[in-house]
Design an enzyme around this catalytic site. Structure first.
Site, PDB file in Angstrom:
ATOM      1  N   ASP A   1       0.881  -1.167   0.000  1.00  0.00           N
ATOM      2  CA  ASP A   1       0.000   0.000   0.000  1.00  0.00           C
ATOM      3  C   ASP A   1       0.922   1.222   0.000  1.00  0.00           C
ATOM      4  O   ASP A   1       2.136   1.118   0.227  1.00  0.00           O
ATOM      5  CB  ASP A   1      -0.959  -0.007   1.195  1.00  0.00           C
ATOM      6  CG  ASP A   1      -2.153   0.931   0.950  1.00  0.00           C
ATOM      7  OD1 ASP A   1      -2.057   1.827   0.084  1.00  0.00           O
ATOM      8  OD2 ASP A   1      -3.184   0.768   1.637  1.00  0.00           O
TER       9      ASP A   1
HETATM   10  C1  NOJ Z   1      -3.907   4.131   0.145  1.00  0.00           C
HETATM   11  C2  NOJ Z   1      -5.103   3.242   0.095  1.00  0.00           C
HETATM   12  O1  NOJ Z   1      -5.166   2.455   1.267  1.00  0.00           O
HETATM   13  C3  NOJ Z   1      -5.101   2.332  -1.121  1.00  0.00           C
HETATM   14  O2  NOJ Z   1      -6.322   1.666  -1.166  1.00  0.00           O
HETATM   15  C4  NOJ Z   1      -4.869   3.122  -2.373  1.00  0.00           C
HETATM   16  O3  NOJ Z   1      -4.881   2.261  -3.492  1.00  0.00           O
HETATM   17  C5  NOJ Z   1      -3.564   3.881  -2.261  1.00  0.00           C
HETATM   18  N1  NOJ Z   1      -3.630   4.770  -1.117  1.00  0.00           N
HETATM   19  C6  NOJ Z   1      -3.240   4.679  -3.516  1.00  0.00           C
HETATM   20  O4  NOJ Z   1      -4.076   5.765  -3.611  1.00  0.00           O
END
Ligand code: NOJ
Length: 736
Positions: free
Chosen positions: A256
């Site tokens: 993530d």
């Molecule tokens: C954090 C989020 O938890 C995730 O779901 C997302 O894809 C990423 N940011 C990128 O924006």
């Protein structure tokens, strides 16, 4: 597997529209690996490092971008949010949220939604879509991001993952199963430790990810939280042992965004790609040059790096992206939203929004409306945000009608059909009239409702991702009540008007005890998170163009305490409730919900025949060779359950027969009932549909924590087929 899907559809068309989906994406990993391996053998170490390392936050057109390897013609991969459509683009469709897709219980529609998202992504040159979501699964009713995913039931979420992944990857884009794993709350999401016992991990949280691997998902995203005090993105047990060894996952694991905390540990624990390559300030670079030095110093083997790159390139071949893939046609940061790629996807968006609407209450058959006369439309949730439908970044506000939650899992809308506009137009077409009071003031609502033939009052509840605070809610909801004093508004309206219809848009369960039994509240319509086609979907149900056919994908309780879990505000989350979340908990603890899991009314009625059961698995462990998803025999059909459902009413309607399994007592610690099959059948009045549930070995197994295997217990399984988890109509048994 698309082929078998089409054949079974055609074969069943003679009876009624019965679906045999859930075949997953038909990918050839062996072929993809041999192409990838030959590419990797021609790459320099620095090219390899570039492929596994993002270029840095906002340094490329997409939310994540890798470095191209020009020596082999491998492009910079574009990774983009998110689970309900393409974030930061303008010519796209704002689809209903995942939870709305789940509430359709319609495998074909879930597939179609995934396919349409995939087509839009591909047309914009996106290689990797950051969805669908199987975690948080939704153990907390107040969990901020539950709506991005599907349901706290692992079976329903597993099937929805399979369909979404198949749809997206059939369209040519790589899907990402996220957030792996144990990311159940936004509160302290990047420091909390989720301590999940082995049984709970397998039977609940890992289950839908296993289905995703079986569906040949290309990518997985490890989550922000820790597992037993180890960051998930450097947890060898979660990544290497569970995902890659036990489940045979052949794709790659990305972090993530900024969820990486080490260079060497993460690499050696099974991480394959770091995103976005830096933190959000351009700092904290763990791979890139750092990884190169770690390899040169022997702390990470070059074989491990080769494995990372092979997985990434193989996934690109697997999804056919080596065949003239379109270039990236938008930019997340400079206002270039790209071309219009939405095609006719408004039709899928409308169908999912409409068929996901759940009718909870309908006294005196007030619905469907025929000649409603004068209608008072009441509440800020009825109208489009007066500041503009995209005026809040990442939907980080709750003004006007709610179409999705907030955070990275949102999109900008090309247009929005607000409920108020669609109802007003339809009222006029049907010879009536409508007035609108587009605010939440109870006194104004009362005056607006007085004298109208009918009042439709709108309330909502919002939640989202923790980097945005909305009205004092930091992602997770502070409570389960409707926002903006919605309870007061409903009470005032229902006191003033005997024909009150309550419409709810919400990211998750709300409490409705303050008004649900009021005589004036004739109908309650759970309209969920409908996306851009909100008003159109609602009108089709209110006026009975179609009978409502959605079913709750989670439980609506009478009190917040009834859920048995609440957001953990200090210390670790020890997951003490085990597998007993949502209806598993209500059934086990004999708690009466307000509306149970799987519940939803129609404008017609259905009769269920007796069920017939064929086949039984052998007792004992699954022993097959490991395929994507785990032991091969887990995914084989061991029993089939069939029945006939008849439409015994006056109008056409779709029903969702649901199969619940109770385990023999030799498998201790199992919930009283677990969903293990469902189908959705459209039936004309007086006609019948044959329904068949294919039960996989997995669906009758429990996780044996000593043997570390899936085991089918000896004894008698009870089978219940019904219209909800508590409206069980026919039963049978399987004896092993
Ligand atoms: C954090 C989020 O938890 C995730 O779901 C997302 O894809 C990423 N940011 C990128 O924006």
């Amino acid at each position: 597997m698309l082929g078998s899907r089409i054949i079974s559809l055609a074969a069943s068309a003679a009876v009624a529209f019965a679906q045999t989906y859930s075949g997953g994406f038909d990918g050839d990993w062996d072929a993809a690996y041999s192409q990838a391996e030959s590419d990797v053998s021609r790459l320099s170490l620095s090219d390899k490092i570039g492929i596994v390392t993002g270029v840095g936050w906002s340094q490329g057109p997409c939310v994540g971008n890798t470095h191209a390897a020009n020596s082999i013609g491998f492009p910079s991969l574009c990774l983009q949010d998110g689970p309900l459509g393409v974030r930061y683009a303008t010519g796209i469709t704002a689809f209903p949220a995942g939870v709305q897709a789940a509430s359709t219980w319609d495998k074909k529609l879930i597939y179609d939604r995934g396919h349409a998202i995939g087509e839009e992504a591909k047309a914009l040159g996106i290689h990797v879509m950051l969805g669908p979501v199987a975690g948080g699964i939704g153990k907390f009713a107040a969990g901020g991001r539950n709506w991005e995913g599907f349901s706290p039931d692992p079976y329903l979420t597993g099937i929805a993952m399979i369909e979404s992944i198949a749809g997206m990857q059939d369209a040519g884009v790589q899907a990402t199963g996220k957030h792996y794993i144990g990311n159940e709350q936004e509160n302290r999401r990047d420091t909390i430790s989720s301590n999940i016992d082995d049984k709970t991990m397998h039977e609940l949280y890992l289950w839908p990810f296993a289905d995703s691997v079986w569906a040949n998902v290309a990518a997985m995203m490890c989550s922000y939280n820790k597992l037993d005090d180890t960051w998930t993105c450097e947890d060898e047990h979660a990544m290497d042992e569970l995902l890659k060894e036990e489940l045979g996952f052949k794709g790659y694991i990305m972090t993530d965004w900024n969820a990486q905390h080490s260079t060497v540990e993460s690499a050696n624990a099974g991480l394959d790609m770091t995103m976005p390559g830096t933190d959000f300030n351009g700092d904290s670079i763990y791979w890139g040059n750092q990884l190169q030095s770690a390899v040169q110093q022997g702390q990470v083997s070059e074989d491990r790096v080769d494995d990372m790159v092979t997985r990434i390139i193989a996934s690109w071949y697997l999804t056919g992206q080596d065949q003239s893939y379109p270039p990236v046609a938008f930019d997340s940061w400079n206002g270039n939203g790209g071309p219009d790629v939405s095609g006719n996807h408004d039709e899928v968006a409308l169908a999912v929004a409409r068929d996901g609407i759940v009718l909870l209450k309908n006294e005196d058959n007030i619905l469907p409306l025929s000649n409603p006369g004068s209608i008072a439309i009441i509440g800020s949730d009825a109208i489009a945000n007066p500041q503009g439908i995209n005026s809040c970044a990442d939907m980080g506000c709750n003004q006007g009608t709610l179409t999705m939650g907030w955070g990275s899992g949102t999109v900008n809308m090309q247009y929005l059909i607000a409920p108020n506009d669609a109802i007003t137009e339809r009222a006029q077409q049907s010879g009536g009239s409508a007035t609108t009071s587009g605010n939440d003031d109870a006194n104004q609502g009362r005056s607006a409702a007085q004298g109208a033939d009918l009042a439709i009052v709108f309330i909502n509840a919002d939640s989202g991702e923790g980097y945005i605070e909305v009205e004092g809610n930091f992602g997770d909801r502070n409570d389960l009540y409707a926002w903006h004093n919605g309870d007061d508004l409903v009470r005032a309206v229902a006191e003033a008007n005997d024909n009150t219809i309550v419409v709810i848009h919400s990211t998750g369960a709300i409490l409705m005890e303050d008004w649900i039994d009021m005589a004036g509240v004739k109908a309650v319509v759970w309209a969920g998170l409908p996306g851009q086609e909100s008003g159109n979907s609602l009108v089709e149900v209110l006026w009975g163009d179609v009978a409502p056919s959605g079913k709750m994908p989670y439980t609506l309780a009478k009190t917040a305490e009834d859920y048995g879990t609440s957001i953990v505000t200090a210390g670790p989350d020890n997951f003490e409730e085990g597998v007993f979340i949502d209806y598993r908990h209500f059934d086990e603890s004999n708690i009466e919900p307000r509306f149970e899991f799987g519940f939803g009314l129609s404008y017609t009625t259905f009769n269920y025949s007796e069920i017939s059961v064929e086949g039984a698995p052998s007792a004992g462990p699954a022993t097959g060779p490991t395929v994507p998803g785990g032991a091969a025999d887990l995914y084989e059909t061991v029993s089939t359950v069939s029945l006939t459902v008849t439409n015994s009413g006056d109008v056409a309607g779709a029903e969702v027969p649901q199969l619940y399994v109770g385990y023999p007592s030799s498998a201790s610690g199992q919930p009283p009932r677990q969903l293990r099959g469902f189908d959705k059948v459209m039936i004309e009045p007086g006609e019948s549909a044959d329904v068949t549930f294919e039960i996989r070995r997995k669906d009758l197994s429990y996780w044996d924590t000593d043997a570390k295997q899936w085991v089918v217990p000896e004894g008698t399984f009870t089978l219940d087929v019904g219209s909800s988890s508590r409206d069980l109509r026919s039963s049978g048994e399987i004896t092993v």
